[in-house]
Each structure stands twice: as C-alpha cells, then as structure tokens.
Write a protein that holds these residues in place. Structure first.
Motif, PDB file in Angstrom:
ATOM      1  N   PRO A 130      -7.455   6.344   7.326  1.00  0.00           N
ATOM      2  CA  PRO A 130      -7.992   5.622   6.170  1.00  0.00           C
ATOM      3  C   PRO A 130      -6.881   5.202   5.218  1.00  0.00           C
ATOM      4  O   PRO A 130      -5.886   5.926   5.063  1.00  0.00           O
ATOM      5  N   PHE A 131      -7.032   4.055   4.590  1.00  0.00           N
ATOM      6  CA  PHE A 131      -6.139   3.656   3.505  1.00  0.00           C
ATOM      7  C   PHE A 131      -6.371   4.608   2.322  1.00  0.00           C
ATOM      8  O   PHE A 131      -7.510   4.906   1.978  1.00  0.00           O
ATOM      9  N   LEU A 132      -5.277   5.094   1.741  1.00  0.00           N
ATOM     10  CA  LEU A 132      -5.366   5.941   0.542  1.00  0.00           C
ATOM     11  C   LEU A 132      -4.566   5.271  -0.572  1.00  0.00           C
ATOM     12  O   LEU A 132      -3.377   4.994  -0.387  1.00  0.00           O
ATOM     13  N   LYS A 154       3.026   1.226  13.615  1.00  0.00           N
ATOM     14  CA  LYS A 154       1.633   0.771  13.553  1.00  0.00           C
ATOM     15  C   LYS A 154       1.576  -0.726  13.263  1.00  0.00           C
ATOM     16  O   LYS A 154       2.417  -1.236  12.523  1.00  0.00           O
ATOM     17  N   TYR A 202       0.818  -1.218   0.000  1.00  0.00           N
ATOM     18  CA  TYR A 202       0.000   0.000   0.000  1.00  0.00           C
ATOM     19  C   TYR A 202       0.854   1.271   0.000  1.00  0.00           C
ATOM     20  O   TYR A 202       0.342   2.362  -0.229  1.00  0.00           O
ATOM     21  N   CYS A 203       2.139   1.139   0.259  1.00  0.00           N
ATOM     22  CA  CYS A 203       2.938   2.329   0.585  1.00  0.00           C
ATOM     23  C   CYS A 203       3.778   2.801  -0.598  1.00  0.00           C
ATOM     24  O   CYS A 203       4.504   2.012  -1.215  1.00  0.00           O
ATOM     25  N   TYR A 208       1.341   8.236   0.503  1.00  0.00           N
ATOM     26  CA  TYR A 208       0.111   8.256  -0.304  1.00  0.00           C
ATOM     27  C   TYR A 208       0.049   9.641  -0.936  1.00  0.00           C
ATOM     28  O   TYR A 208       0.712  10.573  -0.455  1.00  0.00           O
TER      29      TYR A 208
HETATM   30  N1  5AD Z   1      -2.681   4.944   2.885  1.00  0.00           N
HETATM   31  C1  5AD Z   1      -2.803   5.295   4.179  1.00  0.00           C
HETATM   32  N2  5AD Z   1      -1.849   5.157   5.087  1.00  0.00           N
HETATM   33  C2  5AD Z   1      -0.685   4.639   4.675  1.00  0.00           C
HETATM   34  N3  5AD Z   1       0.432   4.373   5.332  1.00  0.00           N
HETATM   35  C3  5AD Z   1       1.326   3.892   4.469  1.00  0.00           C
HETATM   36  N4  5AD Z   1       0.800   3.815   3.243  1.00  0.00           N
HETATM   37  C4  5AD Z   1      -0.461   4.271   3.341  1.00  0.00           C
HETATM   38  C5  5AD Z   1      -1.518   4.437   2.425  1.00  0.00           C
HETATM   39  N5  5AD Z   1      -1.401   4.103   1.135  1.00  0.00           N
HETATM   40  C6  5AD Z   1       0.547   4.586   6.776  1.00  0.00           C
HETATM   41  C7  5AD Z   1       0.867   3.293   7.475  1.00  0.00           C
HETATM   42  C8  5AD Z   1       2.255   3.536   8.027  1.00  0.00           C
HETATM   43  C9  5AD Z   1       2.320   5.036   8.139  1.00  0.00           C
HETATM   44  C10 5AD Z   1       3.699   5.603   8.132  1.00  0.00           C
HETATM   45  O1  5AD Z   1       1.606   5.486   7.028  1.00  0.00           O
HETATM   46  O2  5AD Z   1      -0.072   3.086   8.515  1.00  0.00           O
HETATM   47  O3  5AD Z   1       2.452   2.937   9.276  1.00  0.00           O
END
Ligand code: 5AD
Length: 324
Positions: free
Chosen positions: A219-221, A149, A57-58, A296
């Motif tokens: 939230p996931f982005l 996290k 996701y990162c 993100y």
């Molecule tokens: N969307 C949201 N949060 C993210 N993180 C990393 N990638 C994303 C993403 N795509 C958050 C993770 C990580 C923090 C540094 O950023 O929770 O622990």
C-alpha cells in the motif's frame, strides 16, 4: 478460473467479499502446492538513504531537507552481510536510494567481496536504474537478483510521480535486468493518486509480461515531508487482493508480504501468507540508522541481527509456517 485479462481482473478486484473468496482460496492453494508451508526470510540491509531522485511519494527524495542522510562504508556493508549469513539468512537484499557515491564499480566490488566470504548467500541488489551493461556487470560480479518496482503501470501517473523518469525507461531497465540473467523483482503500490482498479489490473498483467520472478505489492503510505503527505494511505484489503491475483498469474514467483502492509496492519498482513505471499523481509540495517531509512513513516525495533532473526522465525512458526 476464466482467463485473467484486464477486464476480468478489475471485475474481481471490485467484487464483494463472497465474490472474491474463491480467489483467496485458490491463491492459498497454489502457494501451498508450490512452496508448502515454507516462508523465505530475506535480510534487508539499507546501506544509504542518499537519493538523486525526486519521487513524490518517497521520504528519501532529494528535495526532503528534513532527513538526516547516512551511508555505510563498503566494509560495513560486507561485514553486515556476513553477519546476516551467520545468523541463518540465505539471502541479503542490499538496498539504497540512487546514491551517486555508490558507483557500479563500488557496488560490484561489494558484491564480489560478499560472495567470496559467503558463497552460499544469495545477493539481491536494489539500488535503482542503471544502463543495461551495468546490470550485466552486477551479474558477472555475482549478484543473483535485482529489485526495481515499476510502481505503477499507468504512464501518466508514473510521469506525475517521477519528475525525472518515465515508465518506458523503468520498463526498459526491468527488461535489461531480466536479459542480464538476474532474477527480476518488480512490483507496485496500491492507492496511488489517480489509480483505478483498471490500473491495478494492468499492474498485475505487467508483472506477468516482464516477466517477474518476484513482485512486491504494497500500500502507498503518505510521508509527511513529501508532496503527497496529506493523501490517504492505500487499502490493506485491496493490497491483499492484488497479491492473491498476482499468485494466480505468477504461481512460482516470490511474493513478499511487504513491510508497508505490516505497518498498516500486522495481523491482516500475516493473512497474506494464506493467500499468496511466501516471503518476508527483516531489517539487518544497523539499529541506529533504521529510522533514517524513512521511505514512509514506520516504527522500527532496535533488535540485533540474531534477535531479529529469532523473533521473525517465532512469528512465522506461530502461524504454522516453516521459516527458511
Ligand atoms: N509508501 C509506500 N511504499 C513506498 N515506497 C516508496 N515510498 C513509498 C511510500 N510512501 C516503495 C516503492 C519503492 C520501495 C523501495 O518502497 O515501491 O520501490
């Protein structure tokens, strides 16, 4: 409120607005009792976007060849932290990808130098997974807190998203951080693929179990240059609900209004201060590098450290809060 077990938490997360309203109210009250109107502002210094990991996701994951990589020198990191202290910050968060250049020795030395220059500045490190002895070493060098996290409490989702790591290892790190006497920061994302309300319930219980002194819930982005780039983002409302429940489970914890939440909806994100959140992060990363720390996609200002500090203080005061 009845005991908050996983079943009850998942039930609450799926309630209609009227059903959840008492939780928001109680979370707000709890926050008010513990912190009054204060909100803590943390200076966030992103000092390297190199990362050896492949978290799907990162945007910093090492397979993303689109990203221009940077790292500050130890002197630049120390100087920026000192400037943050001079601008009124009481905590600096030093965050990076898992960059092998920054060995425990170098990170420990940076920590010592900052503590010597600014004895009253709390130092939070957020640089990924290390063996237990290293967390103890960071503590001995003067670090106060560590953020790592857990991302998701579901071992299968964790394994699918982190090809080079496991939930068990992550949780061991969190226990090691806690055992080293560092204030322990966990947290998770809302809206990850495969996640259910039951998963979020378990995420919340895990925060209490570790136990976390701080928890970032965001939230996931989707980041376009990652394998999850075409997925929808996590729900703002569900994130607000998760923060409110975290406040009830951990009345004294520091719960930030995550930057990711602010990216989706600044006005709604500010609502978190009324239902559980008591912390906000403000970037002090050199302005030209902010856009490269692209976990993100997000917009960043080019404000100097002092400008950024005055703006966030003004924003909090406009919400009736007392910035710390
Ligand atoms: N969307 C949201 N949060 C993210 N993180 C990393 N990638 C994303 C993403 N795509 C958050 C993770 C990580 C923090 C540094 O950023 O929770 O622990």
């Amino acid at each position: 409120m009845a005991r908050l077990d996983a079943v009850r938490l998942a039930e609450l997360l799926s309630a209609d607005a009227a059903g959840f309203a008492p939780v928001f109210a109680q979370a707000g009250q709890t926050c008010q009792q513990v912190f009054g109107d204060t909100v803590k502002i943390r200076a966030l210094l992103e000092f390297s976007n190199y990362c050896r990991r492949k978290c799907r996701y990162c945007g910093l994951n090492c397979t993303n060849t689109q990203l221009v990589r940077f790292r500050l020198t130890p002197d630049e990191i120390v100087n920026t932290a000192v400037q943050a202290a001079q601008a009124g910050y009481q905590t600096v968060v030093l965050q990076s990808g898992e960059d092998p250049y920054f060995t425990p020795e170098i990170l420990g030395d940076i920590t010592k130098q900052i503590k010597t220059a600014c004895p009253n500045l709390a130092i939070t490190l957020s640089c990924g997974e290390f063996p237990a002895t290293v967390y103890q070493f960071f503590k001995d060098c003067g670090a106060d807190r560590y953020l790592l996290k857990h991302e998701t409490a579901d071992p299968d989702i964790y394994a699918a998203l982190h090809p080079d790591s496991s939930l068990a290892q992550r949780l061991q790190c969190l226990r090691d951080i806690h055992a080293a006497g560092l204030e322990t920061g966990g947290g998770f994302m809302v809206g990850l693929p495969g996640q259910t309300l039951q998963t979020i319930a378990e995420d919340l219980l895990l925060l209490a179990q570790i136990p976390c002194d701080m928890a970032g819930i965001g939230p996931f982005l989707p980041h376009p240059d990652t394998p999850l780039g075409s997925l929808p983002h996590g729900s703002v409302l569900l994130t607000l609900r998760a923060v409110a429940l975290a406040r009830l489970l951990l009345p004294h914890a520091n719960l930030p209004v995550t930057t990711a939440l602010g990216v989706l909806d600044r006005t709604l994100a500010d609502k978190v201060f009324c239902c559980g959140g008591n912390v906000i992060m403000q970037k002090v990363t050199p302005p030209s590098l902010r856009k490269l720390y692209q976990i993100y996609p997000a917009d960043f200002t080019a404000d100097t450290i002092t400008e950024g500090r005055s703006k966030i203080e003004a924003r909090l005061k406009a919400l009736g809060k007392i910035p710390l």
